[in-house]
Design an enzyme around this catalytic site. Sequence first.
Site, mmCIF file in Angstrom:
data_model
loop_
_atom_site.group_PDB
_atom_site.id
_atom_site.type_symbol
_atom_site.label_atom_id
_atom_site.label_comp_id
_atom_site.label_asym_id
_atom_site.label_seq_id
_atom_site.Cartn_x
_atom_site.Cartn_y
_atom_site.Cartn_z
ATOM 1 N N LYS A 552 0.829 -1.207 0.000
ATOM 2 C CA LYS A 552 0.000 0.000 0.000
ATOM 3 C C LYS A 552 0.867 1.261 0.000
ATOM 4 C CE LYS A 552 -3.997 -2.271 1.002
ATOM 5 N NZ LYS A 552 -5.205 -2.295 0.163
ATOM 6 N N THR A 654 -11.553 0.156 -2.515
ATOM 7 C CA THR A 654 -12.869 0.798 -2.419
ATOM 8 C C THR A 654 -12.776 2.102 -1.636
ATOM 9 O OG1 THR A 654 -13.401 -0.584 -0.489
ATOM 10 C CG2 THR A 654 -14.223 -1.315 -2.637
ATOM 11 N N LYS A 658 -14.897 5.682 -2.083
ATOM 12 C CA LYS A 658 -15.585 6.406 -1.010
ATOM 13 C C LYS A 658 -15.093 7.849 -0.915
ATOM 14 C CE LYS A 658 -15.891 2.030 1.402
ATOM 15 N NZ LYS A 658 -15.009 1.107 2.125
#
Length: 808
Positions: A552, A654, A658
């Site tokens: 990440k 996701t 958002k």
Amino acid sequence: MSNEITKNSIENAVSQKLIRYFGISDFEEASKEEIYMSLILSIKDILNERRSNFNRAVKKKRAKRVYYLCMEFLIGKSLKNNICNLGIEDTVKEILTEKGIKLEDLYEFEPDAALGNGGLGRLGACYMDALSSGNYPATGFSILYEYGLFKQKIVLGEQAELPDEWMTYGGVWLTARTDRAYTVRFGGKVKEFWREDGKCDIVYEDCEEVEAVPYDYTVSGYNTECVNSIRLWKAVSKRDFNMSLVSQGQYVRALEEKGNSEIISKVLYPSDNHTEGKLLRLTQQYFLVSASLQSIIFDHLKVYGSLENFADKVAIHINDTHPALIIPEMMRVLIDNYGYTWEDAWRIVSKTVSYTNHTVMSEALECWSEDIFKIRLPRLYTIVSEINRRLCKNLWASYPGDWEKISRMSIINSGSIRMAQLCVSSSCKINGVSELHTEILKKNLFYDYYKYTPEKFINITNGIAYRRWLCFSNPRLSELLDLVIGNSYRTDASKLTEFKNYENDKSVLLKLADIKYNNKTEFSNWLKSKTGQILDPNTVFDIQVKRMHEYKRQLLNILNIISTYVDLLNTPNMDIVPQTYIFAAKAPPNYYMAKQLIKLIVAIENEINKHPIIKEQLNVVFVENYNVSVAEKLIPCCEISEQISLAGKEASGTGNMKQMINGGVTIGTLDGANVEIKNEVGEDNIYIFGHTAKEAEELWRQGYNSILYYNKCYKLKNAIDFLASGFNDVGFVKIADYLISGGNISDPYMCLADFDSYYKIHHNMLNDYRDTLKWQKKSLNNIAKAGIFSADRSISEYANKVWGLLKV
């Protein structure tokens, strides 16, 4: 829908609950806890009645059902979501206000359900919401984790894990179904007795039996009569409490005998860096699928009385590899319990089961030691072995002599049972979760299978329950949308595109800026009240909230922050956009590097806090114990959305969706759904940097050398050198060494290779932020183009392309 549920009916229901459960006849006598419980019980009654009515309609129509198996469902809080879905929030507020109670206080009182951890669990929760909102018959299956993953606490700058005891006030949503408990068997010996008719009777000896007791969690849809449920299994020992041990004074041993079975449903994702942890994970996964399949078959037989139409009326979906054991378990049940031949059982299984892959990361593609598997699940081992034998026989017929290809495709290989191969070889459909991810599955991870059965592979890009993440979490923005484009977007996310018509309307753009500022102020006040951490809403909020993992690349973000900090130390009056970096994530307890990254972020935060002048220009905050309810407060504040994983590693994401729908502007690599976000918003409304997936793969193949980038970029060199020297008397030499001194494995996720590109595009992004109207136009375009990432759209595609599911 709010017309059907009146003020009087709600008030009377809550009053009756106060009398029945607490012996209180007046609101004024009740505590906040008692009103909270009574309100939830009243909402539950409404939902259960609707669920019963919907199930009757499904049975009458003899409609196909989908059963969604997932190891976790990150539900968050349910009170607000259900009240808003029912359309009764204003009514409930009015009732409580008259009693001197704030509904927001009851929202805060509810704990997050500790049934999930990250994106996988949140996606499952979003999809259950969309299934109910779309009037699709569906049941989710998971485990009733008593303590979830853990409650995160930052102690002396490091993550500490505490038990997340959510059941006391969160468990009120659960409905126990003790009448529907099932037995699950582990271990022991399996004996086969062949009959003259060629069929085989299976007898189990000395096995451990655990009772799976179901608890149902209702899931409402928005503006619909449909209510579905997630069935959660609690493990209960079938052994009687050993009174003979108690009489001998062996009290602890008597408790241990029951506790050994019941540990199955205590925690989510036990550490698997030791044999006991691996064994517990395997046990949990079989417990989930065995109990769930028994429930599915029971429900089917109750309606149809036969399994001959099972594949026509039932769709079973495997969400990642964790529930993969449903495949051999279904074979076992059909053959052993119902007398099906192998061929007939396989026909049913391979038409019923579908599989979503969520990762290309090798550590997440589960493999089990044959030895552990054989001991814990002896009957399933023989079935998996037979599935593998028949698969390899068919592969040999297609690829005679190609042992290497067959070895790659086989389920059992070199002493390991590979769950991904089991899923791909056995499912009717396999899907990736973004266009890029699906292409990687077809061209790399499952290339051999794609060439063998290309018709199985499809793409369904992930989606979010946008009503929860926009309408319920960001009421200020929702009110603006209602005003300028109407409220039809609340049931049809594609209507958000109409907002683009206002991209040059100065009054709308300034209103967007005002909404964002108010959201930032509200979150800053909340955070200060909870933790004492101080944020300045006049700074740009740059947010990276996601699972703490090397791929990440929180570390890439940190290196850029350190570089800015070094510049400010050298030039305190430097002209920069005041910026606040917000991180939040949990690190698995056994993941050393992830925990070190949290320690590093907190150390930087403490270091900057020692310099009040620099803090006005640069601030870093780590928000502890990140969960759904924190996300609902934080995401509406997002201005810069950090989606910076190494290209080719993120399946979809996701969080990017958002933050996008709340007006956050993405800075990211061409990875996961970022590719599709870019296609939607255009190059002017997203900031893309770094190597593509193909370029990164080629760079690694040629022999990636991080030290070259370290020597070439002085800003990067200064940041790493400063990192090595430490912050606030805390040294991070190991992280610096990880980046530049690890030989062939230095910087495995190429933070250094992408740093210069990231730094420059981030600098450009901040310069654009100086122009309020220009920035808000980018924000508006992101909101307007986010509708495609609705879970409603994703579920519609699953229903049509995978499950053959119709609305009821």
